[in-house]
Design a protein around this motif. Structure first.
Motif, short mmCIF file in Angstrom:
data_model
loop_
_atom_site.label_atom_id
_atom_site.label_comp_id
_atom_site.label_asym_id
_atom_site.label_seq_id
_atom_site.Cartn_x
_atom_site.Cartn_y
_atom_site.Cartn_z
N ALA A 181 10.72 0.96 6.74
CA ALA A 181 11.58 -0.02 6.06
C ALA A 181 11.08 -0.26 4.65
O ALA A 181 9.87 -0.26 4.39
N ASN A 182 12.02 -0.49 3.74
CA ASN A 182 11.67 -0.80 2.35
C ASN A 182 11.27 -2.25 2.17
O ASN A 182 10.59 -2.61 1.22
N ALA A 183 11.74 -3.13 3.09
CA ALA A 183 11.49 -4.56 2.94
C ALA A 183 11.47 -5.20 4.32
O ALA A 183 11.83 -4.57 5.31
N ILE A 184 11.04 -6.46 4.38
CA ILE A 184 11.06 -7.19 5.64
C ILE A 184 11.99 -8.38 5.50
O ILE A 184 12.47 -8.69 4.42
N GLY A 185 12.23 -9.06 6.62
CA GLY A 185 13.05 -10.28 6.59
C GLY A 185 14.41 -10.09 7.19
O GLY A 185 15.01 -11.04 7.69
N VAL A 186 14.94 -8.85 7.16
CA VAL A 186 16.27 -8.60 7.72
C VAL A 186 16.09 -8.05 9.13
O VAL A 186 15.74 -6.88 9.31
N GLY A 187 16.29 -8.88 10.14
CA GLY A 187 16.10 -8.46 11.52
C GLY A 187 17.40 -8.19 12.23
O GLY A 187 18.48 -8.29 11.66
N THR A 236 0.82 -1.23 0.00
CA THR A 236 0.00 0.00 0.00
C THR A 236 0.84 1.26 0.00
O THR A 236 0.54 2.22 -0.72
N TYR A 237 1.90 1.29 0.80
CA TYR A 237 2.67 2.52 1.01
C TYR A 237 4.10 2.45 0.48
O TYR A 237 4.86 3.41 0.64
N ASP A 238 4.50 1.34 -0.09
CA ASP A 238 5.87 1.09 -0.57
C ASP A 238 6.87 0.86 0.56
O ASP A 238 7.98 0.40 0.33
N THR A 239 6.50 1.21 1.79
CA THR A 239 7.37 0.98 2.95
C THR A 239 6.50 0.51 4.12
O THR A 239 5.27 0.59 4.06
N THR A 240 7.14 0.04 5.20
CA THR A 240 6.40 -0.38 6.39
C THR A 240 7.02 0.24 7.64
O THR A 240 8.25 0.31 7.76
N ASN A 241 6.16 0.70 8.55
CA ASN A 241 6.65 1.24 9.81
C ASN A 241 6.57 0.20 10.93
O ASN A 241 6.89 0.50 12.07
N LEU A 242 6.17 -1.02 10.60
CA LEU A 242 6.06 -2.09 11.59
C LEU A 242 7.37 -2.87 11.72
O LEU A 242 7.83 -3.18 12.82
#
Length: 657
Positions: A421-427, A335-341
């Motif tokens: 964040a631009n993507a998820i998975g990298v913690g 939806t937003y191209d990025t995530t704040n979660l």
């Protein structure tokens, strides 16, 4: 009278009698019950049974750990109780009666996302590296703009990045068919029809005038040609419809023609309904969810929302509810191209690792604990927190609380600054690679949040221990002294005298294959990590050849081929368990090379495990080696860890004779 008849009769009584058992089965080490009323189980009485090594409840199953001889125990139990056993899959299905609708929904969500998480992690790393190449300015210009080579690398890496995230619906629809036991290639084809290049890309819909959106014209109605790149909910709705239609037609179409008509009647209607109804509805629903979450994180109460989420994420990991955040994160990005979660999740990883770091400092000199704490700290800093939480922080409680507070504080600061964040998975610490460098202060703000996630848990862990706050368990180790040094002299002398009177002999342990040797505490299965089954270690294999870790005689081979028992010359019973929860694979990935009664050495190839099949089934490939008759063990030492070759001496255990 059977070997375990007395305990079997008592266990039947203590679980609430025959009428309280909906189903019972077993795996390599555990009796698995589905109880009609779990509250009727007398856990305290069960724990006191001589043949019981422990118990826990998971996914609606009441599991009682017996050990290597569980098959004998199970046979005697079914004979005494008169209950017919069922398959493990049937038991899992029956266990759902002990879960509410929300728990079942979360379990389904976890089963869908677990197999595709490795791809999401890789995709996050790739996009994070592209972030460095294409967004970070070095003296006013990016690496990609300065160098032809790095520009080519940046451009090339978009290929796998797009495949993983833009074509995510393909992975979701495949994973659903896999979970539902239907035809997986049909799931893949369905996913492709949702992201086909013939469709208007989902990312272009918002900037395309309504009159310019392409459509299929069927004469009496029209249907927009819109793709669902990176959309989660439309893919899930379509995947479940396909699976249920296939199951429906499978039961009704004769087997002789099912190969033709079942795929036809399941796939084509699903594609039509997906584009006509499920896609638009799923898009709307996903957009609504992402807007609600984003509103919570951007409202005037965002500081409270983010603090609470940051605090509670680690407890969510324990319950398994954290899997729902994957879908929300992916929808936010769509939806937003990025995530704040996601940035807050990465900070939670760091906070758990920092609490362990404080324990390492406080208990420095405790070599035994460091075998668990040091690797679990590193693992948490790299984004995997289960070893840190279960191995150290939950054991003492106060570091876990300190990590929760530190995580909440860091998340609150992070969200106030507007980091996304631009993507998820990298913690963990590498999570900074996924951060959008242009929003909310970018990398600098996230770096400060990371510092908070390091400093606050360390300070609070030290403070809580010194003040005795939230301290579940009295500490043996003291700052600057080893565990042994803190034992009273009189007790040490008494133990030495007692041990001198005993005949204690040593046996050696060897690496059962090529790969990474880890402490048992790091294994993501509480039966092994909490040493309910006994002491030992685990191998994270790099190939499928599994060798004997000891010299001895093969005394058992489980019917599903995933576990082998060996009796050593000194009487130690060693269990080699290939993969975690692999009993339900029914032997498919395993080829056992020995038979019961064979004499083996560390040179003996016990079995071959198809790692790709195990991973494809969503299972861990860890090979766990434990001594199950722990009453004979004096102590155990793991002398080597890390990347080692097969047959390398890695430890020793001492046996009472």
């Amino acid at each position: 009278m059977g070997k375990y008849q007395a305990d079997v009769e008592k266990l039947l009584e203590f679980v609430g009698g025959k009428e309280n058992i909906a189903a019972v089965t077993h795996c390599a080490t555990r009796m698995r019950f589905v109880l009609n009323d779990p509250s009727k189980a007398n856990e305290k009485a069960i724990e006191e049974l001589q043949s019981v090594k422990g118990m826990f409840t998971n996914a609606g199953q009441f599991q009682v750990i017996i050990g290597n001889d569980v098959s004998t125990f199970y046979n005697e139990f079914t004979a005494v109780s008169g209950i017919e056993g069922v398959s493990k899959e049937q038991t899992k299905n029956l266990a759902k009666q002990n879960q509410n609708a929300f728990q079942r929904a979360i379990a389904v969500l976890a089963e869908i996302f677990t197999p595709i998480i490795p791809a999401i992690i890789v995709g996050g790393l790739i996009l994070g590296f592209r972030n460095v190449l294409g967004e970070i300015n070095f003296d006013g210009a990016t690496l990609a703009s300065r160098s032809v080579f790095w520009n080519g690398v940046n451009d090339f890496l978009w290929l796998p990045g797009e495949a993983i995230f833009h074509f995510l619906p393909v992975g979701i629809t495949w994973s659903i068919t896999r979970k539902m036991g239907t035809t997986q290639i049909l799931g893949i084809i369905l996913g492709i029809t949702l992201v086909s290049p013939q469709l208007l890309n989902a990312y272009s819909v918002g900037t395309t005038a309504a009159a310019d959106i392409p459509f299929w014209d069927f004469g009496f109605f029209q249907m927009d040609k819109i793709g669902y790149q990176a959309q989660v909910i439309p893919a899930m709705l379509a995947g479940f419809l396909l699976a249920y239609l296939e199951i429906f037609f499978r039961k009704r179409i004769p087997e002789a023609i099912s190969m033709i008509f079942v795929p036809l009647f399941a796939l084509l209607p699903t594609i039509l309904v997906a584009h006509a109804v499920l896609g638009p509805v799923g898009w709307w629903l996903g957009d609504l969810i992402s807007k609600v979450v984003n509103a919570g994180l951007t409202s005037s109460f965002s500081w409270l929302f983010s603090f609470v989420f940051g605090m509670l994420y680690s407890p969510l990991v324990i319950t398994g509810l954290h899997h729902m955040t994957n879908a929300i994160d992916m929808q936010l990005i769509a939806t937003y191209d990025t995530t704040n979660l996601w940035p807050m999740i990465a900070l939670s990883n760091i906070a758990q690792g920092s609490a362990v770091l404080a324990i390492i400092f406080l208990h420095r000199g405790n070599k035994k604990e460091e075998q668990v704490s040091v690797p679990s700290m590193i693992s948490a800093y790299l984004g995997v927190t289960e070893p840190a939480m279960f191995g150290i922080n939950l054991k003492y409680v106060y570091p876990f609380v300190a990590a929760m507070i530190g995580s909440g504080t860091a998340a609150m600061f992070n969200n106030i600054m507007g980091v996304r964040a631009n993507a998820i998975g990298v913690g963990g610490l590498p999570g900074i690679l996924a951060i959008n460098g242009t929003e909310g202060g970018g990398w600098l703000s996230f770096a400060i949040a990371m510092a908070i996630a390091v400093v606050v848990p360390i300070f609070l862990t030290i403070f809580f221990e010194k003040q005795g706050i939230f301290n579940k368990e009295a500490q043996v180790a003291t700052s600057g002294a080893s565990t042994e040094a803190s034992v009273p002299v009189e007790q040490s002398v008494a133990e030495l005298t007692t041990n001198a009177e005993k005949n204690i002999r040593k046996e050696l342990l060897f690496s059962p294959g090529n790969g990474n040797i880890i402490a048992l505490d790091e294994v993501p299965d509480p039966v092994f990590s909490k040493k309910i089954m006994g002491e030992g270690f685990a191998l994270q294999p790099t190939d499928g050849k599994i060798y004997a870790p000891v010299t001895g005689e093969v005394i058992s081979i489980f019917e599903t081929q995933h576990a082998i028992g060996i009796l050593t010359p000194l009487g130690a019973e060693i269990l080699i368990h290939m993969g975690l929860d692999t009993v339900e694979l029914k032997g498919t990935p395993f080829t056992v090379k020995v038979q019961v009664g064979d004499q083996v050495t560390p040179e003996t190839l016990l079995a071959e495990m198809d790692l790709a099949k195990v991973k494809a089934a969503g299972k861990k490939t860890d090979v766990v080696v434990v001594m199950t008759n722990s009453e004979k063990m004096d102590h155990f030492i793991l002398t080597k860890q890390g990347d080692l070759k097969t047959k390398t001496p890695i430890g020793e255990f001492f046996i009472y004779q």
